[in-house]
Scaffold this active site. Structure first.
Site, short mmCIF file in Angstrom:
data_model
loop_
_atom_site.label_atom_id
_atom_site.label_comp_id
_atom_site.label_asym_id
_atom_site.label_seq_id
_atom_site.Cartn_x
_atom_site.Cartn_y
_atom_site.Cartn_z
N LYS A 92 0.06 4.01 0.38
CA LYS A 92 -0.43 5.65 0.52
C LYS A 92 -0.50 6.89 -1.03
O LYS A 92 -0.53 6.95 -1.87
CB LYS A 92 0.03 5.42 1.70
N GLU A 141 -6.39 5.02 7.68
CA GLU A 141 -6.33 6.33 8.32
C GLU A 141 -7.20 6.66 7.34
O GLU A 141 -8.35 7.35 7.81
CB GLU A 141 -5.33 6.49 6.85
N SER A 164 4.47 -2.16 9.79
CA SER A 164 5.44 -2.41 10.33
C SER A 164 6.00 -3.51 10.02
O SER A 164 7.14 -3.99 10.12
CB SER A 164 6.02 -2.43 11.57
N GLY A 198 3.26 2.00 10.77
CA GLY A 198 3.38 3.53 10.01
C GLY A 198 4.28 3.75 11.19
O GLY A 198 5.05 4.45 11.97
N ASN A 235 0.90 -0.56 0.21
CA ASN A 235 0.32 -0.05 0.12
C ASN A 235 0.74 1.18 0.21
O ASN A 235 1.58 1.74 1.14
CB ASN A 235 -0.87 0.42 0.89
N HIS A 241 -8.93 0.87 5.46
CA HIS A 241 -7.77 1.00 5.55
C HIS A 241 -7.96 2.23 6.80
O HIS A 241 -8.54 3.05 6.85
CB HIS A 241 -6.70 1.39 4.68
N GLU A 249 -5.55 -4.78 10.70
CA GLU A 249 -3.89 -4.39 10.87
C GLU A 249 -4.20 -3.74 11.93
O GLU A 249 -4.70 -2.63 11.85
CB GLU A 249 -3.75 -3.23 9.69
C1 PEP Z 1 -0.25 0.06 5.76
O1 PEP Z 1 -0.45 1.18 5.73
O2 PEP Z 1 -1.08 -0.60 5.63
C2 PEP Z 1 0.19 0.06 6.68
C3 PEP Z 1 0.71 -1.40 7.13
O3 PEP Z 1 1.68 0.33 7.33
P1 PEP Z 1 3.40 -0.02 7.23
O4 PEP Z 1 4.06 -0.69 6.57
O5 PEP Z 1 4.19 1.39 6.75
O6 PEP Z 1 3.02 0.69 8.73
#
Ligand code: PEP
Length: 247
Positions: free
Chosen positions: A10, A96, A208, A170, A8, A94, A164
């Site tokens: 973003k 966000e 992460s 992040g 992803n 997601h 998630e």
């Molecule tokens: C994501 O945006 O779905 C995500 C898991 O981000 P990150 O890997 O940067 O934590």
């Protein structure tokens, strides 16, 4: 089940950077390789679709859709438009979108249903915030988010789920493999309890994920793959994560 590694991007990688990424991304091939999905920004989708060096088998998706088919929704794209532009999947819910843009469970569910109805495969993201986890609400949050989607999604839909935890996105904080297995178990049990008998639903872990922890997370019981944010922006790191998913 074949593993899935999804990236992803973003709000990163415009069309030029998308072309540069695909110029240097080496997609692992051969026995046991995972499915590889990338979710670029919508404006970069055409560049990815048309790129001569796009690896065969790379699947592309969008990061968001609107649940309506068309109309006065400035700034939005519909599932059918995304499909027409070359996407075969869409992220839905997601964290966000939920927590920065205020999407509630009902909106997420309508998006998942609209995607499936248009023939776009939804990747439904669920996850708890740190305070919810600390309050012992892990299961209730996940089940509330999952149930809303199951209430609207047709039983024949092809879709994926991504667990998630919001506190791990992040932040550099990764859930342990045991944390991931526990949450995935909760989701799978509910799918079974709700009598899901449609196509098998891969359940991905996201938060992460890096080249250094991808393998142990994918080896955790109940984890079918990973959804990667930050580390998917670098072609070398993303390639290493895909390789880590090889069975
Ligand atoms: C994501 O945006 O779905 C995500 C898991 O981000 P990150 O890997 O940067 O934590």
């Amino acid at each position: 089940m074949r593993r899935v590694v999804a990236g992803n991007w973003k709000m990163n990688h415009g069309p030029s950077e998308t072309r540069a990424f695909l110029d240097s991304f080496e997609m692992p091939t051969g026995e046991g390789v995972p499915r590889v999905l990338i979710f670029p920004p919508s404006v970069s989708l055409a560049a990815a679709v048309a790129h001569p060096g796009r690896p065969g088998g790379l699947e592309l998706g969008v990061q968001n859709i609107h649940f309506e088919a068309s109309g006065a929704f400035t700034g939005e794209v519909s599932a059918a438009m995304a499909l027409d532009a070359g996407a075969t999947l869409t992220l839905v819910g997601h964290s966000e979108r939920r927590h920065v843009f205020g999407e509630d469970d009902a909106t997420v569910a309508r998006k998942a249903a609209a995607a499936a109805a248009a023939g776009l495969t939804p990747v439904v993201c669920v996850g708890e915030k740190l305070e919810e986890r600390r309050a012992g609400d892990l299961a209730s949050v996940l089940l509330r988010q999952l149930d809303a989607v199951l209430d609207l999604l047709p039983g024949t839909a092809e879709w994926l789920l991504a667990y998630e935890p919001v506190w791990a996105i992040g932040t550099g904080e990764t859930a342990t493999p045991a944390d991931a297995s526990q949450a995935h178990g909760i989701l799978r049990e509910r799918l079974a309890a709700r009598g899901w008998s449609g196509p098998e639903v891969p359940v991905l872990y996201g938060g992460s994920v890096k080249p250094g922890n991808a393998r142990e997370l994918m080896d955790a019981p109940g984890v079918d793959g990973v959804l990667v944010g930050g580390a998917s922006l670098d072609p070398t790191d993303f390639s290493a994560i895909v390789e880590a998913g090889r069975r």
